[in-house]
Scaffold this motif. Structure first.
Motif, PDB file in Angstrom:
ATOM      1  N   THR A   1      -1.452   3.383 -15.335  1.00 30.87           N
ATOM      2  CA  THR A   1      -2.769   3.837 -14.854  1.00 30.87           C
ATOM      3  C   THR A   1      -3.735   2.673 -14.734  1.00 30.87           C
ATOM      4  OG1 THR A   1      -2.398   5.864 -16.100  1.00 30.87           O
ATOM      5  CG2 THR A   1      -4.604   5.517 -15.254  1.00 30.87           C
ATOM      6  N   GLY A   2      -3.631   1.702 -15.670  1.00 36.77           N
ATOM      7  CA  GLY A   2      -4.609   0.617 -15.784  1.00 36.77           C
ATOM      8  C   GLY A   2      -4.994  -0.075 -14.489  1.00 36.77           C
ATOM      9  N   PRO A   3      -4.026  -0.539 -13.687  1.00 36.38           N
ATOM     10  CA  PRO A   3      -4.401  -1.252 -12.454  1.00 36.38           C
ATOM     11  C   PRO A   3      -5.058  -0.351 -11.405  1.00 36.38           C
ATOM     12  CG  PRO A   3      -2.146  -1.745 -13.103  1.00 36.38           C
ATOM     13  CD  PRO A   3      -2.579  -0.580 -13.918  1.00 36.38           C
ATOM     14  N   LEU A   4      -4.846   0.971 -11.513  1.00 37.50           N
ATOM     15  CA  LEU A   4      -5.300   1.889 -10.463  1.00 37.50           C
ATOM     16  C   LEU A   4      -6.670   2.507 -10.723  1.00 37.50           C
ATOM     17  CD1 LEU A   4      -2.039   3.997  -9.853  1.00 37.50           C
ATOM     18  CD2 LEU A   4      -2.675   1.806  -8.826  1.00 37.50           C
TER      19      LEU A   4
ATOM     20  N   PRO B   1     -11.453  -1.393  -7.705  1.00 32.93           N
ATOM     21  CA  PRO B   1     -11.634  -2.036  -6.391  1.00 32.93           C
ATOM     22  C   PRO B   1     -10.338  -2.552  -5.763  1.00 32.93           C
ATOM     23  CG  PRO B   1     -13.380  -2.719  -7.874  1.00 32.93           C
ATOM     24  CD  PRO B   1     -12.420  -1.906  -8.696  1.00 32.93           C
ATOM     25  N   LEU B   2      -9.463  -3.178  -6.558  1.00 32.81           N
ATOM     26  CA  LEU B   2      -8.209  -3.708  -5.987  1.00 32.81           C
ATOM     27  C   LEU B   2      -7.328  -2.601  -5.448  1.00 32.81           C
ATOM     28  CD1 LEU B   2      -6.886  -6.645  -8.231  1.00 32.81           C
ATOM     29  CD2 LEU B   2      -7.500  -6.709  -5.808  1.00 32.81           C
ATOM     30  N   CYS B   3      -7.339  -1.460  -6.127  1.00 35.84           N
ATOM     31  CA  CYS B   3      -6.552  -0.312  -5.661  1.00 35.84           C
ATOM     32  C   CYS B   3      -7.132   0.233  -4.360  1.00 35.84           C
ATOM     33  CB  CYS B   3      -6.527   0.767  -6.746  1.00 35.84           C
ATOM     34  SG  CYS B   3      -5.520   2.197  -6.321  1.00 35.84           S
TER      35      CYS B   3
ATOM     36  N   THR C   1       4.329   4.721  -5.577  1.00 36.72           N
ATOM     37  CA  THR C   1       5.390   4.743  -4.561  1.00 36.72           C
ATOM     38  C   THR C   1       4.852   4.236  -3.229  1.00 36.72           C
ATOM     39  OG1 THR C   1       6.507   6.604  -5.642  1.00 36.72           O
ATOM     40  CG2 THR C   1       7.018   6.215  -3.318  1.00 36.72           C
ATOM     41  N   VAL C   2       3.652   4.679  -2.872  1.00 36.97           N
ATOM     42  CA  VAL C   2       3.013   4.232  -1.626  1.00 36.97           C
ATOM     43  C   VAL C   2       2.721   2.738  -1.683  1.00 36.97           C
ATOM     44  CG1 VAL C   2       0.913   4.439  -0.226  1.00 36.97           C
ATOM     45  CG2 VAL C   2       2.038   6.501  -1.103  1.00 36.97           C
ATOM     46  N   LEU C   3       2.117   2.300  -2.782  1.00 35.22           N
ATOM     47  CA  LEU C   3       1.743   0.881  -2.911  1.00 35.22           C
ATOM     48  C   LEU C   3       2.965  -0.024  -2.833  1.00 35.22           C
ATOM     49  CD1 LEU C   3      -0.899   1.283  -5.762  1.00 35.22           C
ATOM     50  CD2 LEU C   3      -1.375   0.440  -3.461  1.00 35.22           C
ATOM     51  N   ARG C   4       4.025   0.352  -3.530  1.00 37.23           N
ATOM     52  CA  ARG C   4       5.215  -0.502  -3.539  1.00 37.23           C
ATOM     53  C   ARG C   4       5.945  -0.473  -2.205  1.00 37.23           C
ATOM     54  NH1 ARG C   4       6.126   1.319  -9.631  1.00 37.23           N
ATOM     55  NH2 ARG C   4       5.014  -0.404 -10.624  1.00 37.23           N
ATOM     56  N   ARG C   5       5.894   0.650  -1.515  1.00 37.66           N
ATOM     57  CA  ARG C   5       6.527   0.717  -0.188  1.00 37.66           C
ATOM     58  C   ARG C   5       5.833  -0.227   0.774  1.00 37.66           C
ATOM     59  NH1 ARG C   5       8.843  -0.126   3.516  1.00 37.66           N
ATOM     60  NH2 ARG C   5       9.854   1.226   5.039  1.00 37.66           N
ATOM     61  N   PHE C   6       4.528  -0.416   0.579  1.00 39.01           N
ATOM     62  CA  PHE C   6       3.775  -1.302   1.470  1.00 39.01           C
ATOM     63  C   PHE C   6       3.662  -2.723   0.917  1.00 39.01           C
ATOM     64  CE2 PHE C   6       2.799   2.588   3.571  1.00 39.01           C
ATOM     65  CZ  PHE C   6       2.385   2.256   4.856  1.00 39.01           C
ATOM     66  N   GLY C   7       4.505  -3.043  -0.072  1.00 40.69           N
ATOM     67  CA  GLY C   7       4.647  -4.438  -0.485  1.00 40.69           C
ATOM     68  C   GLY C   7       3.875  -4.881  -1.705  1.00 40.69           C
ATOM     69  N   TYR C   8       3.218  -3.974  -2.428  1.00 46.57           N
ATOM     70  CA  TYR C   8       2.372  -4.400  -3.547  1.00 46.57           C
ATOM     71  C   TYR C   8       3.146  -4.464  -4.857  1.00 46.57           C
ATOM     72  CZ  TYR C   8      -1.606  -3.968  -0.450  1.00 46.57           C
ATOM     73  OH  TYR C   8      -2.485  -4.145   0.591  1.00 46.57           O
ATOM     74  N   ASP C   9       2.745  -5.439  -5.702  1.00 47.04           N
ATOM     75  CA  ASP C   9       3.364  -5.577  -7.023  1.00 47.04           C
ATOM     76  C   ASP C   9       2.499  -4.894  -8.081  1.00 47.04           C
ATOM     77  OD1 ASP C   9       1.206  -7.264  -7.529  1.00 47.04           O
ATOM     78  OD2 ASP C   9       2.364  -9.115  -7.369  1.00 47.04           O
ATOM     79  N   ASP C  10       2.825  -5.110  -9.350  1.00 45.66           N
ATOM     80  CA  ASP C  10       2.117  -4.435 -10.438  1.00 45.66           C
ATOM     81  C   ASP C  10       0.661  -4.864 -10.552  1.00 45.66           C
ATOM     82  OD1 ASP C  10       4.458  -3.199 -10.922  1.00 45.66           O
ATOM     83  OD2 ASP C  10       4.931  -4.230 -12.790  1.00 45.66           O
ATOM     84  N   ASP C  11       0.335  -6.042 -10.012  1.00 43.35           N
ATOM     85  CA  ASP C  11      -1.042  -6.538 -10.053  1.00 43.35           C
ATOM     86  C   ASP C  11      -1.803  -6.208  -8.771  1.00 43.35           C
ATOM     87  OD1 ASP C  11      -0.702  -7.742 -12.609  1.00 43.35           O
ATOM     88  OD2 ASP C  11       0.361  -9.403 -11.642  1.00 43.35           O
ATOM     89  N   LEU C  12      -1.204  -5.365  -7.940  1.00 42.95           N
ATOM     90  CA  LEU C  12      -1.793  -4.945  -6.658  1.00 42.95           C
ATOM     91  C   LEU C  12      -2.025  -6.121  -5.709  1.00 42.95           C
ATOM     92  CD1 LEU C  12      -4.250  -2.102  -7.750  1.00 42.95           C
ATOM     93  CD2 LEU C  12      -1.869  -1.970  -7.054  1.00 42.95           C
TER      94      LEU C  12
END
Length: 615
Positions: free
Chosen positions: A168-171, A181-183, A267-278
């Motif tokens: 949850t933290g990064p989001l 903001p990064l999310c 799932t959406v973020l990772r499909r579009f290329g994002y890592d754990d740090d967004l």
């Protein structure tokens, strides 16, 4: 793009007898142990028996057997930490806060609060635990369970894995009850990439494409309508023209997170290329691409179709050019503006100085040829692999065969040819490059906007090819390998300067006289009176001795557009370096090579205008 394959569970005990070791043993054996040691041995659970298909390492900690130093070593390796307390012990519950505070000093990994021995009480500890959860953002969730009757044991390890894979933290920021903001930035890019017609809404077709891309299944029409109705009930401007707006899209993801469905957003973020740090993953931006020596890189047909669709998406006024505003909109999905003012002096522009469709494709061709890694990165920002449904951006690149094979077979399949332009200071090199873009000396260029490259299309035997001109800095003693690597050499001298030709002769003799690279001499500024060159022989005689075509007269000091025949000749020589000098001198050869060039250019542009009207 893989996620971390190993998860570490550290069971931290602040007070003995809370049942943390029993929890581990109950999970593994699926029964409550009769005899419980101080600490369980490290256990590895294979991927095929875990909910998220990830191998799991479980590490137990015992105050009775281990030191604080050992504790901190385990914390440094952990991906998630479970703090276990006994729900029937008030002092144990009270120490949860101090344990969380102590761990958060050394680590920012997710924390799971585990209330064990729920079989011994009829009440819940959640009322006491909630304030602690609100105090520490690292705490993902709290699970009450019982090692004795196996209640919520598997759920505990599911949530622990989920905290690692879908944190949850990064989001989300619990205090502000909103996404971070990064999310928001990442999801905004995803929305813009998915908005294929660039109208500011995701229509049903775009939403279904997005759904298939991320979750491998389309939404049923009723499900699609239900989603939009949820947004309508909560946001005035979440749905527009029956399409989901950016605000609506962000609201849905906020709702997913608030309802504990972090995995949907991840799932959406990772499909579009994002890592754990967004941040966009390096493996996504730079997929492997092997380029052997003496090979070049070009865009293939599918890549050009994709670039055309991106251009059409942002050319809102359908004038076949990108205004500064349209260009900024196109690159809004980038973390920075990739094209500077020099690009406008590298490719074709319209009368307003805006990059035309042809100029746009030319710049992409240039980037691919000179710096293919940067092209892969740019394609990643634009979402090429997703929109074009390819494995990676590398699918849009063609690696040409070794140039030596082209020479052996006396034919080439390449579409881009590099011409390095040499000449002394003031010889007319910059004017020669700008003339290739259809400009004469009437236009002045600021020094900070100057480009040492020019690229445009030419037509040889009716085939469209790209010619890339590179102006080499006239420092005779410091010519690098890249200054010398090319398909054809262009030697420019000023006919009105008696000392201009000497530089061209020296460059040729030192670097190209014994090479197989074809060379052409350009007699620039031919509108001025020609003077005798202070060299051992005339330029014409020099060319004859070294079996080069005679010097080609050239000027761009005229009101009309410069003549393009010279560029067709250069491209032809680059394509056919094996052609004899007799043929090169033959006017019939040049006529055959250039025939249809103007016709093809006009037809190509007219066809593009027709296609625009039909869209």
């Amino acid at each position: 793009m893989g996620h971390t394959s190993n998860l570490y569970f550290l069971k931290h005990l602040q007070k003995p007898k809370v049942g943390k070791t029993s929890l581990i043993m109950s999970l593994v054996s699926e029964e409550f142990p009769d005899v419980v040691p101080y600490r369980a041995e490290e256990i590895t659970i294979p991927a095929d028996v875990t909910p998220e298909r990830v191998p799991t390492h479980i590490v137990d900690y015992s105050e009775a057997e281990q030191t604080d130093e050992q504790l901190f070593q385990e914390i440094s390796k952990a991906n998630v930490i479970c703090i276990v307390y006994a729900v029937n012990n008030k002092k144990s519950i009270e120490k949860v806060s101090s344990s969380a505070a102590r761990i958060s000093i050394f680590s920012l990994v997710p924390l799971i609060l585990v209330g064990n021995k729920s079989d011994l009480v009829e009440h819940s500890s959640m009322e006491t635990i909630l304030p602690i959860m609100n105090q520490y953002s690292e705490i993902e969730t709290c699970v009450e369970c019982s090692a004795k009757n196996l209640k919520n044991i598997s759920e505990l390890f599911y949530y622990a894995q989920k905290a690692v894979l879908h944190p949850t933290g990064p989001l989300y920021c619990p205090e502000k009850k909103d996404m971070k903001p990064l999310c928001v930035k990442a999801l905004t890019r995803i929305f813009k990439v998915s908005d294929l017609d660039n109208d500011g809404n995701l229509n049903d077709n775009e939403l279904n494409f997005f759904q298939r891309t991320c979750f491998n299944t389309p939404l049923e029409p009723q499900a699609l309508e239900d989603v939009k109705n949820v947004v309508r009930k909560n946001l005035i401007d979440g749905v527009c023209d029956n399409g989901l707006t950016l605000k609506g899209f962000l609201f849905l993801h906020t709702l997913f997170i608030q309802r504990g469905r972090h995995e949907t957003t991840w799932t959406v973020l990772r499909r579009f290329g994002y890592d754990d740090d967004l941040e966009l993953n390096q493996d996504y931006l730079f997929p492997p691409l092997k380029i052997p020596p003496d090979c070049t890189t070009e865009l293939n047909h599918n890549a050009y179709l994709f670039l055309q669709s991106v251009f059409d998406k942002h050319d809102k006024d359908r004038d076949c050019a990108l205004s500064p505003e349209e260009l900024r909109d196109l690159f809004d999905v980038f973390p920075y503006m990739p094209w500077g003012p020099d690009v406008n002096n590298t490719v074709c522009t319209n009368d307003q100085g805006w990059i035309t469709y042809q100029g746009y494709l030319s710049q992409w061709t240039l980037t691919t040829y000179l710096d293919v890694q940067r092209c892969l990165e740019y394609f990643g920002y634009l979402g090429y692999s997703i929109i074009a449904e390819q494995e990676s951006q590398a699918a849009g690149i063609t690696v040409t065969r070794d140039k030596k094979i082209d020479l052996q077979k006396k034919q080439t399949q390449r579409s881009v040819f590099r011409c390095n332009v040499f000449g002394d200071i003031g010889s007319g090199k910059s004017g020669f490059l700008q003339a290739f873009l259809g400009r004469n000396l009437m236009k002045t260029i600021k020094e900070e906007h100057r480009s040492y490259y020019a690229i445009n299309t030419t037509y040889v035997y009716g085939q469209e090819k790209y010619l890339l001109l590179h102006e080499v800095f006239p420092d005779f003693d410091y010519l690098s390998d890249s200054d010398l690597a090319c398909d054809i050499v262009c030697l420019v001298y000023d006919v009105s300067n008696p000392y201009s030709f000497e530089y061209c002769a020296k460059v040729f003799k030192q670097y190209f006289m014994d090479s197989k690279t074809p060379c052409m001499m350009i007699a620039a500024k031919s509108d001025l009176p020609e003077v005798k060159q202070m060299y051992g022989c005339s330029p014409l005689e020099f060319c004859r001795r070294h079996k080069m075509p005679p010097p080609q007269s050239f000027t761009c000091n005229a009101a009309s557009a410069p003549n393009r025949d010279i560029y067709t000749k250069l491209t032809t020589m680059a394509m056919y370096p094996h052609v004899s000098q007799a043929d090169l001198k033959s006017s019939t050869f040049w006529l055959r090579a250039s025939v249809g060039a103007t016709v093809f250019a006009v037809l190509g542009f007219a066809m593009y205008r027709v296609l625009l009207k039909t869209r």
